[in-house]
Structure formats: C-alpha cells, structure tokens
Design a protein around this motif. Sequence first.
Motif, PDB file in Angstrom:
ATOM      1  N   THR A 187       0.831  -1.209   0.000  1.00 17.56           N
ATOM      2  CA  THR A 187       0.000   0.000   0.000  1.00 17.56           C
ATOM      3  C   THR A 187       0.862   1.253   0.000  1.00 17.56           C
ATOM      4  O   THR A 187       0.553   2.238  -0.682  1.00 17.56           O
ATOM      5  N   ALA A 188       1.947   1.233   0.775  1.00 15.24           N
ATOM      6  CA  ALA A 188       2.858   2.386   0.804  1.00 15.24           C
ATOM      7  C   ALA A 188       3.411   2.687  -0.579  1.00 15.24           C
ATOM      8  O   ALA A 188       3.729   3.841  -0.888  1.00 15.24           O
ATOM      9  N   LEU A 189       3.512   1.650  -1.415  1.00 16.62           N
ATOM     10  CA  LEU A 189       4.077   1.807  -2.756  1.00 16.62           C
ATOM     11  C   LEU A 189       2.999   1.874  -3.837  1.00 16.62           C
ATOM     12  O   LEU A 189       3.299   1.766  -5.029  1.00 16.62           O
ATOM     13  N   GLY A 190       1.731   2.018  -3.411  1.00 12.17           N
ATOM     14  CA  GLY A 190       0.650   2.248  -4.359  1.00 12.17           C
ATOM     15  C   GLY A 190       0.034   1.012  -4.976  1.00 12.17           C
ATOM     16  O   GLY A 190      -0.642   1.107  -6.013  1.00 12.17           O
ATOM     17  N   VAL A 191       0.206  -0.158  -4.365  1.00  9.34           N
ATOM     18  CA  VAL A 191      -0.362  -1.399  -4.903  1.00  9.34           C
ATOM     19  C   VAL A 191      -1.754  -1.610  -4.327  1.00  9.34           C
ATOM     20  O   VAL A 191      -1.983  -1.423  -3.134  1.00  9.34           O
ATOM     21  N   ALA A 192      -2.686  -2.032  -5.159  1.00 14.35           N
ATOM     22  CA  ALA A 192      -4.057  -2.299  -4.724  1.00 14.35           C
ATOM     23  C   ALA A 192      -4.106  -3.576  -3.880  1.00 14.35           C
ATOM     24  O   ALA A 192      -3.325  -4.515  -4.086  1.00 14.35           O
ATOM     25  N   ASP A 193      -5.053  -3.617  -2.951  1.00 17.08           N
ATOM     26  CA  ASP A 193      -5.192  -4.782  -2.064  1.00 17.08           C
ATOM     27  C   ASP A 193      -5.314  -6.089  -2.842  1.00 17.08           C
ATOM     28  O   ASP A 193      -4.709  -7.098  -2.478  1.00 17.08           O
ATOM     29  N   ALA A 194      -6.119  -6.087  -3.892  1.00 18.81           N
ATOM     30  CA  ALA A 194      -6.371  -7.317  -4.647  1.00 18.81           C
ATOM     31  C   ALA A 194      -5.106  -7.899  -5.254  1.00 18.81           C
ATOM     32  O   ALA A 194      -5.017  -9.114  -5.465  1.00 18.81           O
ATOM     33  N   GLU A 195      -4.117  -7.055  -5.513  1.00 20.07           N
ATOM     34  CA  GLU A 195      -2.858  -7.526  -6.080  1.00 20.07           C
ATOM     35  C   GLU A 195      -1.914  -8.071  -5.016  1.00 20.07           C
ATOM     36  O   GLU A 195      -0.849  -8.612  -5.336  1.00 20.07           O
ATOM     37  N   LEU A 196      -2.301  -7.946  -3.744  1.00 17.49           N
ATOM     38  CA  LEU A 196      -1.447  -8.383  -2.637  1.00 17.49           C
ATOM     39  C   LEU A 196      -2.011  -9.598  -1.907  1.00 17.49           C
ATOM     40  O   LEU A 196      -1.322 -10.199  -1.085  1.00 17.49           O
ATOM     41  N   ASP A 197      -3.249  -9.973  -2.208  1.00 22.20           N
ATOM     42  CA  ASP A 197      -3.904 -11.062  -1.475  1.00 22.20           C
ATOM     43  C   ASP A 197      -3.117 -12.369  -1.553  1.00 22.20           C
ATOM     44  O   ASP A 197      -2.955 -13.069  -0.555  1.00 22.20           O
ATOM     45  N   ALA A 198      -2.651 -12.729  -2.753  1.00 16.57           N
ATOM     46  CA  ALA A 198      -1.944 -14.009  -2.921  1.00 16.57           C
ATOM     47  C   ALA A 198      -0.653 -14.044  -2.108  1.00 16.57           C
ATOM     48  O   ALA A 198      -0.346 -15.048  -1.453  1.00 16.57           O
ATOM     49  N   ALA A 199       0.110 -12.960  -2.142  1.00 17.83           N
ATOM     50  CA  ALA A 199       1.357 -12.905  -1.377  1.00 17.83           C
ATOM     51  C   ALA A 199       1.081 -12.932   0.122  1.00 17.83           C
ATOM     52  O   ALA A 199       1.805 -13.586   0.889  1.00 17.83           O
ATOM     53  N   ALA A 200       0.034 -12.221   0.549  1.00 15.89           N
ATOM     54  CA  ALA A 200      -0.324 -12.209   1.968  1.00 15.89           C
ATOM     55  C   ALA A 200      -0.710 -13.603   2.447  1.00 15.89           C
ATOM     56  O   ALA A 200      -0.298 -14.042   3.529  1.00 15.89           O
ATOM     57  N   ALA A 201      -1.489 -14.320   1.644  1.00 18.17           N
ATOM     58  CA  ALA A 201      -1.886 -15.680   2.014  1.00 18.17           C
ATOM     59  C   ALA A 201      -0.685 -16.614   2.004  1.00 18.17           C
ATOM     60  O   ALA A 201      -0.530 -17.458   2.899  1.00 18.17           O
ATOM     61  N   ALA A 202       0.194 -16.464   1.012  1.00 15.18           N
ATOM     62  CA  ALA A 202       1.342 -17.358   0.894  1.00 15.18           C
ATOM     63  C   ALA A 202       2.271 -17.256   2.091  1.00 15.18           C
ATOM     64  O   ALA A 202       2.722 -18.279   2.638  1.00 15.18           O
ATOM     65  N   VAL A 203       2.570 -16.040   2.526  1.00 15.16           N
ATOM     66  CA  VAL A 203       3.507 -15.883   3.639  1.00 15.16           C
ATOM     67  C   VAL A 203       2.889 -16.386   4.937  1.00 15.16           C
ATOM     68  O   VAL A 203       3.586 -16.935   5.807  1.00 15.16           O
ATOM     69  N   GLU A 204       1.565 -16.280   5.076  1.00 15.81           N
ATOM     70  CA  GLU A 204       0.910 -16.807   6.277  1.00 15.81           C
ATOM     71  C   GLU A 204       0.861 -18.328   6.246  1.00 15.81           C
ATOM     72  O   GLU A 204       1.039 -18.980   7.287  1.00 15.81           O
TER      73      GLU A 204
END
Length: 304
Positions: A56-73
């Motif tokens: 988000t700090a770098l201007g990325v939309a939430d939907a583009e981060l969901d996969a990475a967020a799930a993967a690291v968890e």
Amino acid sequence: MTDATFARWTTRVEAALDKALPSPDDSPRRLHGAMRHGVLNGGKRMRPLLVYATGTALGVADAELDAAAAAVELMHCYSLVHDDLPAMDDDVLRRGQPTVHVAYDEATAILAGDALQSLAFEALAAAPQPAERRIGMLAELARAAGVAGMCGGQALDIDATGGTCGPDGWSHAKDHADPLLHLERLHALKTGALLRCAVRLGAIAGGADAASHAALDRYADALGLAFQIKDDLLDIEGDAATLGKTAGKDVAQHKATFPALLGADASRQRLAELSATMQAALQELRADSRALTALACRVVERTH
C-alpha cells in the motif's frame, strides 16, 4: 492508519486463506482438517499485514497483494505446526487451541505442515504480478523458509536448547565467543527471515527501487528482532490464557532467550533501540509509511 484498515486486510487474508485451503469435505479429510486447524485458528496475521502495509505504501491495490499475503501466512503456519511437534518444541497449545499433533496425531501434523508449505508456493505462483516479479517473490519465500531462514534458525535453536550445553543453556558454551551475536543471528533466521520476506514481497509487488528496498530491509530486520525480544519478555511476564500458548516454556527448557542472556531491563532497552531504528528507516522511505509505523508499534506494545 486506523484499526479499520488492519481489520479490512485481516478479513481479506482470511478469505484468501480459506479459499486456498482444501475443503474439509474432500478426501483425505483428516489431512485437510489438520491443515485448516493449523491455519484458520486466529493469530495476529502480522506477516500478511506487513505485505499489505508495504504494498500500500508503494501504491499497490489490495487485490494484487492477497496471494502474497496468504502465501507468507501459509508458510508461517507450516512452521508453527512443525515447531510444536514433540521432536521440536513439544507444545500442546497454539493460538489458544490444541496444537495440530494433539488435535489430530503426529504423523498427520507432519503431513499437514508439508502440505501447507507447498500450498504457500502454489498460492504465490498464482499472484497477479508480472512473471519477473512473481519469480522474485517465489525466490524470496524459498530463501526465507530454507537453511538461510527458518530451517537454519530452528536448527540453531535446537542446538542452543537445554541439554546441548548444560542447565544454563548455550550462553556459556565455549563455541560461542559472542553469545548475544549468536542469539541475534539465530532469531534473524528463525523469526526475522519470514517477517523480512513479508516486507520484501510487498516491495517487489510495488516495484520498489534500490533505496526503498534498503530502507525497508533496515525496518524489517529491526522489526524481526524486536518481535522476538518481545516474545521472550512475554514468555516470562505473560500467562497462557493471554498468550494463547504455553507460558514459561523457554525457561523450563533452558532455551536461549534475550532476558536470560541480558536480563529483562536490558532487553526492554534493546527493544526501545530497535523501535527507534524502525522509525528512522521509515523516515528514509519516500512513501506513506503510516501502516508500517503502526505495525512497528503493535510489535513493541503487544501483550500476546
């Protein structure tokens, strides 16, 4: 950055995790149930929040981060399932619930951890990012999970526990000339590597430049060490009901901890120094770092 933002991101990653995990009604049901038990059981979701906050700090939309967020968890949850096994930390409580090997059995817990690790890579491979960025993200996750990350740190932790070096732990062992440096390296691998990976995943998704990557790495390295020092302090100051896991386990197992080596007061002072390091690093980041600042505060001030 408000709590509502963190609540929104938590809701997003919970949905992504539920979608990524196999259905409990599909065969093999016991394995699928164990995987879901090890993931969908609450938790701080600190690593996904770091992905969202950095992106988000770098201007990325939430939907583009969901996969990475799930993967690291998913990767984090795999490590917890295996850490709790009798051959490792031998713990019976995690996030206020029976650990996977207690709720199911040891063999199923091993398989569940293995499956969660592979699922993490599968989820990240499907991230809506250009191929070059996706490959970079996969490489970061692999490094954070392997011998240069969690596995290497866990091996050092096993070597540093209880009977390996006698009743006082490893802090007086002859093969560790600088016990504090060794302890910091241990946790930079075991705990810090995946926290740093979460930040890097968000940075890669946002196409961060070299200066931003450097500032974010300084922030993440301090965050990882602060997270572990706070964990060590909570182990001696907290209780199982609040922590959601067995309290006092580190002392009972003569584990290498910062309070055991430095004392509680000096550990709190080190925590304050790391907090200042995080703030200084974020000041160098030419982006909206409010969420990252708030997460740093959460790490230092948390009660569980």
